[in-house]
Design a protein around this motif. Sequence first.
Motif, PDB file in Angstrom:
ATOM      1  N   ARG B  54       0.827  -1.200   0.000  1.00  0.00           N
ATOM      2  CA  ARG B  54       0.000   0.000   0.000  1.00  0.00           C
ATOM      3  C   ARG B  54       0.861   1.249   0.000  1.00  0.00           C
ATOM      4  O   ARG B  54       0.603   2.205  -0.729  1.00  0.00           O
ATOM      5  N   SER B  55       1.904   1.217   0.809  1.00  0.00           N
ATOM      6  CA  SER B  55       2.760   2.417   0.835  1.00  0.00           C
ATOM      7  C   SER B  55       3.451   2.609  -0.502  1.00  0.00           C
ATOM      8  O   SER B  55       3.641   3.741  -0.953  1.00  0.00           O
ATOM      9  N   THR B  56       3.797   1.525  -1.148  1.00  0.00           N
ATOM     10  CA  THR B  56       4.417   1.638  -2.476  1.00  0.00           C
ATOM     11  C   THR B  56       3.468   2.308  -3.459  1.00  0.00           C
ATOM     12  O   THR B  56       3.845   3.252  -4.168  1.00  0.00           O
ATOM     13  N   ARG B  58       0.967   4.180  -2.889  1.00  0.00           N
ATOM     14  CA  ARG B  58       0.683   5.572  -2.572  1.00  0.00           C
ATOM     15  C   ARG B  58       1.886   6.477  -2.789  1.00  0.00           C
ATOM     16  O   ARG B  58       1.753   7.648  -3.079  1.00  0.00           O
ATOM     17  N   ASP B  59       3.061   5.898  -2.637  1.00  0.00           N
ATOM     18  CA  ASP B  59       4.250   6.709  -2.926  1.00  0.00           C
ATOM     19  C   ASP B  59       4.326   7.058  -4.389  1.00  0.00           C
ATOM     20  O   ASP B  59       4.719   8.172  -4.761  1.00  0.00           O
ATOM     21  N   ASP B  61       1.850   7.305  -6.470  1.00  0.00           N
ATOM     22  CA  ASP B  61       0.822   8.297  -6.811  1.00  0.00           C
ATOM     23  C   ASP B  61      -0.015   8.506  -5.560  1.00  0.00           C
ATOM     24  O   ASP B  61      -0.757   7.614  -5.163  1.00  0.00           O
ATOM     25  N   PRO B  62       0.101   9.647  -4.936  1.00  0.00           N
ATOM     26  CA  PRO B  62      -0.570   9.811  -3.642  1.00  0.00           C
ATOM     27  C   PRO B  62      -2.079   9.713  -3.713  1.00  0.00           C
ATOM     28  O   PRO B  62      -2.730   9.476  -2.706  1.00  0.00           O
ATOM     29  N   GLN B  63      -2.622   9.861  -4.882  1.00  0.00           N
ATOM     30  CA  GLN B  63      -4.076   9.790  -4.951  1.00  0.00           C
ATOM     31  C   GLN B  63      -4.552   8.390  -5.264  1.00  0.00           C
ATOM     32  O   GLN B  63      -5.743   8.150  -5.339  1.00  0.00           O
ATOM     33  N   ASN B  64      -3.614   7.505  -5.441  1.00  0.00           N
ATOM     34  CA  ASN B  64      -3.962   6.131  -5.734  1.00  0.00           C
ATOM     35  C   ASN B  64      -4.038   5.348  -4.426  1.00  0.00           C
ATOM     36  O   ASN B  64      -3.519   5.792  -3.407  1.00  0.00           O
ATOM     37  N   ASP B  65      -4.674   4.202  -4.492  1.00  0.00           N
ATOM     38  CA  ASP B  65      -4.701   3.353  -3.291  1.00  0.00           C
ATOM     39  C   ASP B  65      -4.825   1.908  -3.702  1.00  0.00           C
ATOM     40  O   ASP B  65      -5.304   1.596  -4.786  1.00  0.00           O
TER      41      ASP B  65
END
Lengths: 866, 96
Positions: B54-56, B58-59, B61-65
């Motif tokens: 998850r952190s990958t 979001r790193d 693309d911060p708007q992705n999840d």
Amino acid sequence: MTKMTNLNNTEKEHRILSHTDVLPDVPEDIFPMVLTSATQELFECRADEDVTQNNPYKLLKKDDILHDMKARAAVSDFHPVKQTVLNYPGEELLLVFDRDFKYGQSFYLVLTEEAKQRILQEPEEESEQYVCRTPEPQQPWVSLGSELEIEEESVKDTRERLKYLVSRVRKKFGAPVNFTDRNALESKEGYIECTSYQDRNFRLIQMERNSATQAVLNLKSSATQTQRTFPRNMYTQYKPRELTEEEKENYMSSENLKNFASSAFSRFEIAIQQNKIMDVFFDDWQALSEGDIAFGGKADTYLKEYQSFTDLQFSKDKSISCIKWHPTISGVIAVSVTEKMSFEERINGSTKLLLNPPLILFWSFSDPINPQLRLECPDDVLSFDFCPSDPNIIIGGCMNGQIVLWDVTAHAQRLHGKRSGERRTTSAYPGSFMAFEEDKENEIPVLLYCAVSSIENGHKAPVTDVQWLPENFEISITGVPVENQNQICVQVVTCAPDCCVMFWDIRAPRPAAHSQAERKQKMEEKQLENPRGIPNTFKYLDLSWKPLIKVYESVAVFVNETYKQCHLNMAHTHYHYIIITRFDIYLMPEGKVEYALLRVPSEKQLKPLEDISTMFCVGTEDGELVYTSWKLGKDDDSGRLLSGKPSRCFIVHDSLVNTVKRSPFFKDIILTVGGWNFAVWKESVMNGPIILSPCSQKRCMVGCWSLSNPGMFFIGKEDGNIEVWDLLEKTHEPSHIQNISTASITCMKPWIISSKQHFLAVSDDFGTLHILQIPWTLRNPSSSESSVNKYFEKEVTRLMFFDKRKETMAKQKTATEAEEQKKKTLSEKTEEESLAEYESYLTLEKDILKEMGVSLQEEDKPSNEV
Amino acid sequence: MAEVEETLKRIQSQKGVQGIIIINAEGIPIKSTLDNSSTVQYAGLLHQLVMKTRSTVRDLDPQNDLTFLRVRSKKNEIMIAPDKDYFLIVIQNPSD
């Protein structure tokens, strides 16, 4: 102030302060006072009017003062001098105007007559005195001798000053100057030298010198050093966090989780179904043609002959009874060569047999013509085996019931490859084949056996099967499996048609003290005479070897026959990890185990292993499969240790069982081959074989499982055919049949050398050893273990079902029989009743016929009715 | 509770599913169809993996999840659906 204090201390009476106390520099007879303007007017001594600077005196009448004082009492200005005024002798007092405030006040009163007089006369005198002051008359100077000193000191001309005038000769004025040189050293007066000299002032040695000292605390030097840290193993132990039941329930009933579950489910559904529809990672192209096919696409199940070994001298006209691949050296195979004679022929031709000793031949792939090694046997060896922990030890079972041990460590080099290593002198056989082997260069070494078992204590019939026990356990005297502390294989199981299964130990038995000494002596003696070059590894066992345990299979339960063992198969052992304390192992520098020094440990020292199954399967001469345990139980009557009763016996085959083999893939599936059919068994299912083949036309001589393909095995036939059975393909007939030789197949052993080379060694009755290469189609595991397992399980369920059916049917049968019996008895009893019934029936019939008008009796009188 | 159970049953009834685990945000298992030791092991390891993944995401693309994670191995496939508070893990053997 001191006056004041004195007065205070000494005199007790109060005293009015006198003006002299206050103003000490005022004379005693004058009293400065202040006169108010009223008083001044009264006494006509107004300041600057009546009394002035030049005329400051005023005489006051005493009576006036007194009158004033009485009139004004304390307020009067003269009050302070009241007493003095009263005491005044004269008539008039002098009041002086002190314009300059000489005595501190503007007026002062003179208190005494004398003072008055004086003051009145004073001003005149004082003014005169201040006008001039004449100096004192000079006195003549008295000489005290000082003028002499002064005279001495003063500078006086003693004579007249002389005057000289000096000048040069006139002619030299303005003439050029002539300078000459003069050597300064010529005359002493030429120069003045200041030589250096040692000033004696400085030769003084300072004997004493002032120096300062300072006292200081004791100094001490000290050092510290931190400990050098070194890494040390630390351990932590953790436990995972878990939720309590309540919390779990809370979570489960929370709304949040519900929503999440329902939302997540849709994602999962897609994913799972995707997986089920198609396996995206499965490479179809590769699966289509996996590995390399030798003949490019031809579906080929032909067992290609790789090599065949036959020796003209040693194996011609003989039969091979047993094949074994060398466990560690690839490409080396050993066969035991036996005579093709029946028992009678053997007895008749025994002399000939003695001349040609039977052999075990070692073949290597590198040399198809000459065997690598020959092992001499006391008699025909029907079965032999390599020791798994040390492949240089070979054990064999002979036709005369003896067990033979060989130690080939000396020739291990030779077996490894073509090396002209040590050459051993071959023994001189009387009239043997030595005549052919004069070529000393390529001698085939012959090795004699190290030890044989004692004839009285061994088997009484030909030993048909030998096997080594695995190295992780050993058997104690009572048959209990105990831990093997040496972790090498030391025990062997043998069976023979004399109804015995024997366990042998290759270590020296625990001896009594004296016999050990005896044996030592024997060993020392015999070491000298060792002409044949036999290794001494097992000398202690030679001719005295006794079995550890004998398990008799003759049991009273089956009355008709005693069993004759033919083949043996050990139960698989479960690997039990225990920490073993190693003692009693003597290792030679090369790491070889010295068997002579191993001792059978006493039972108490060893820990029994619980989870090793002591069951084994034996196939008998009559075609039976016996499944029993080797543990010895105690017989109640005689107190001796006796073997237990077998748990299961099955007669499946028609003739002797020649193969009992476990599947390499499944631990509990056993293949047995005998007579005209074969059977596959599952160990836990003891109702019968799960698969039983139909009877074939030719006898099945030997069978073996395929090492690479679960569910596949090979059967060797009497006519030289090899049948390849694939259980998942066809179960009623073999999937492939191939003829190898014209003689009967005697033994088959598969082996895997590399992933591309899977071999099947087949021996026939002619003494030829064929090495066949298993083709890719047969060695490729087309079936997975799970599918074969499923097949077996299906068979098991079928078996169970049939058994159950049988039972139920038997029950039903008995039930129906019983019923019928009942009925019969019942029916016998009620025969009279049935007669009565018949009578009633007849009457009923008559009545009905009458009603219908078809009565027999009424037909006789038809005319009446009409 | 019944609805959750019913959903779990539906997943379990699919072919090849070997086990289902629900864990909370901290990685503690709530419900599982496997035995305790396997559950605990799966929960601990997969929790970390999902966090990392998850952190990958979001790193990058911060708007992705992260919505779904599938780990395919030789023997089986592990599927994880992350959420704010829970994770649902399903282990399936696709080749059966």
